[in-house]
Design a protein around this motif. Sequence first.
Motif, short mmCIF file in Angstrom:
data_model
loop_
_atom_site.label_atom_id
_atom_site.label_comp_id
_atom_site.label_asym_id
_atom_site.label_seq_id
_atom_site.Cartn_x
_atom_site.Cartn_y
_atom_site.Cartn_z
N ILE A 59 -3.20 30.73 -6.65
CA ILE A 59 -4.40 31.02 -7.44
C ILE A 59 -4.40 32.44 -8.00
CG2 ILE A 59 -5.85 29.28 -6.35
CD1 ILE A 59 -7.03 31.49 -4.61
N GLY A 60 -3.56 33.33 -7.45
CA GLY A 60 -3.50 34.69 -7.95
C GLY A 60 -2.41 34.89 -8.99
N GLY A 61 -1.63 33.87 -9.28
CA GLY A 61 -0.52 33.99 -10.23
C GLY A 61 -0.60 32.95 -11.31
N ALA A 62 0.46 32.18 -11.45
CA ALA A 62 0.53 31.14 -12.48
C ALA A 62 -0.08 29.85 -11.95
CB ALA A 62 1.99 30.92 -12.89
N TRP A 63 -1.40 29.86 -11.81
CA TRP A 63 -2.11 28.74 -11.18
C TRP A 63 -2.04 27.50 -12.07
CZ3 TRP A 63 -7.58 26.95 -11.69
CH2 TRP A 63 -7.91 26.04 -10.68
N ASP A 64 -1.75 26.36 -11.44
CA ASP A 64 -1.71 25.06 -12.13
C ASP A 64 -2.82 24.20 -11.54
OD1 ASP A 64 -1.22 22.58 -13.20
OD2 ASP A 64 0.80 22.39 -12.38
N PRO A 65 -3.97 24.07 -12.22
CA PRO A 65 -5.11 23.35 -11.67
C PRO A 65 -5.00 21.83 -11.72
CG PRO A 65 -5.66 24.12 -13.85
CD PRO A 65 -4.28 24.66 -13.53
N SER A 120 0.83 -1.20 0.00
CA SER A 120 0.00 0.00 0.00
C SER A 120 0.87 1.25 0.00
CB SER A 120 -0.92 0.01 1.22
OG SER A 120 -1.79 -1.08 1.19
N GLY A 121 1.90 1.26 0.83
CA GLY A 121 2.81 2.40 0.87
C GLY A 121 3.55 2.60 -0.44
N LEU A 122 3.94 1.51 -1.07
CA LEU A 122 4.63 1.58 -2.36
C LEU A 122 3.72 2.17 -3.43
CD1 LEU A 122 7.25 0.89 -3.86
CD2 LEU A 122 6.25 -1.34 -4.37
N VAL A 123 2.49 1.70 -3.49
CA VAL A 123 1.54 2.22 -4.47
C VAL A 123 1.26 3.70 -4.20
CG1 VAL A 123 -0.87 2.08 -5.26
CG2 VAL A 123 0.48 0.00 -5.01
N PHE A 124 1.11 4.06 -2.92
CA PHE A 124 0.87 5.45 -2.54
C PHE A 124 2.05 6.33 -2.97
CE2 PHE A 124 1.01 8.87 0.73
CZ PHE A 124 -0.16 9.52 0.37
N GLY A 125 3.27 5.89 -2.66
CA GLY A 125 4.46 6.66 -3.03
C GLY A 125 4.60 6.82 -4.54
N LEU A 126 4.36 5.75 -5.28
CA LEU A 126 4.42 5.84 -6.73
C LEU A 126 3.36 6.80 -7.28
CD1 LEU A 126 5.08 2.11 -7.70
CD2 LEU A 126 6.66 4.05 -7.93
N GLY A 127 2.19 6.75 -6.68
CA GLY A 127 1.13 7.68 -7.09
C GLY A 127 1.52 9.12 -6.83
N LEU A 128 2.19 9.38 -5.71
CA LEU A 128 2.64 10.74 -5.41
C LEU A 128 3.68 11.21 -6.42
CD1 LEU A 128 2.97 10.55 -1.52
CD2 LEU A 128 1.23 11.77 -2.83
N ILE A 129 4.58 10.32 -6.80
CA ILE A 129 5.61 10.68 -7.77
C ILE A 129 4.98 10.93 -9.14
CG2 ILE A 129 7.60 9.81 -9.05
CD1 ILE A 129 8.40 8.34 -6.42
N ILE A 130 4.12 10.01 -9.60
CA ILE A 130 3.51 10.13 -10.92
C ILE A 130 2.63 11.37 -11.02
CG2 ILE A 130 1.84 9.05 -12.50
CD1 ILE A 130 2.99 6.32 -11.47
N SER A 131 1.90 11.69 -9.95
CA SER A 131 0.99 12.83 -9.97
C SER A 131 1.70 14.17 -9.81
CB SER A 131 -0.05 12.69 -8.86
OG SER A 131 0.56 12.83 -7.59
N GLY A 132 2.95 14.14 -9.39
CA GLY A 132 3.70 15.38 -9.20
C GLY A 132 3.57 15.95 -7.80
N MET A 133 2.87 15.25 -6.91
CA MET A 133 2.68 15.79 -5.56
C MET A 133 3.97 15.79 -4.74
SD MET A 133 -1.15 15.62 -4.38
CE MET A 133 -0.59 16.12 -2.83
N ALA A 134 4.98 15.04 -5.16
CA ALA A 134 6.27 15.06 -4.45
C ALA A 134 7.14 16.21 -4.95
CB ALA A 134 6.99 13.72 -4.62
N ASN A 135 6.66 16.97 -5.89
CA ASN A 135 7.38 18.12 -6.44
C ASN A 135 6.79 19.39 -5.83
OD1 ASN A 135 8.51 20.17 -7.93
ND2 ASN A 135 7.84 19.40 -9.91
N PRO A 136 7.52 20.07 -4.94
CA PRO A 136 6.96 21.25 -4.29
C PRO A 136 6.60 22.37 -5.26
CG PRO A 136 9.27 20.98 -3.71
CD PRO A 136 8.86 19.76 -4.46
N ALA A 137 7.31 22.47 -6.38
CA ALA A 137 6.98 23.51 -7.36
C ALA A 137 5.59 23.29 -7.93
CB ALA A 137 8.03 23.53 -8.47
N LYS A 138 5.22 22.04 -8.16
CA LYS A 138 3.90 21.71 -8.68
C LYS A 138 2.82 22.06 -7.65
CE LYS A 138 1.44 18.80 -11.54
NZ LYS A 138 1.15 19.26 -12.88
N VAL A 139 3.09 21.72 -6.39
CA VAL A 139 2.13 22.01 -5.32
C VAL A 139 1.97 23.52 -5.15
CG1 VAL A 139 1.72 21.78 -2.84
CG2 VAL A 139 2.55 19.83 -4.15
#
Length: 139
Positions: free
Chosen positions: A34-40, A9-28
């Motif tokens: 929301i007032g600038g270069a918003w990435d929805p 479960s942890g492995l799938v969760f971690g891979l999902g975070l990497i694939i979705s970009g959630m482990a990249n603080p710039a993406k988050v």
Amino acid sequence: MVALIAFASGLVFGLGLIISGMANPAKVLGFLDIGGAWDPSLAFVMGGGVLVTAVGFAFLRRRRASLSGEPLRWPTATRVDLRLAAGSLAFGAGWGLAGFCPGPALVAASAGVPEALIFVAAMVAGMAIFSVLEKFKGR
């Protein structure tokens, strides 16, 4: 068997975070700007997570035990109190300032990202301080 399921479960969760970009603080941070270069795009990741969770909860509500045989322990709290509100504010402030929340920070730290290592160290220190304060509160 429980440890194997937890690991998978942890492995799938971690891979999902990497694939979705959630482990990249710039993406988050782009999502939170929301007032600038918003990435929805992160809204779709969150929406997908909510949808999968809703389906999972609907399935589990009809069961007495998890798929591994462990008893299901559902939360019993039903009201918003000061501790919940303060914790939510602290979480949101940390997420907005650093671009990390605990799960993605652990994934990024395991990849050796210096900012994530600092975040995780601060998170562990905060958890230790909370634990000490809770012990004194009980006296």
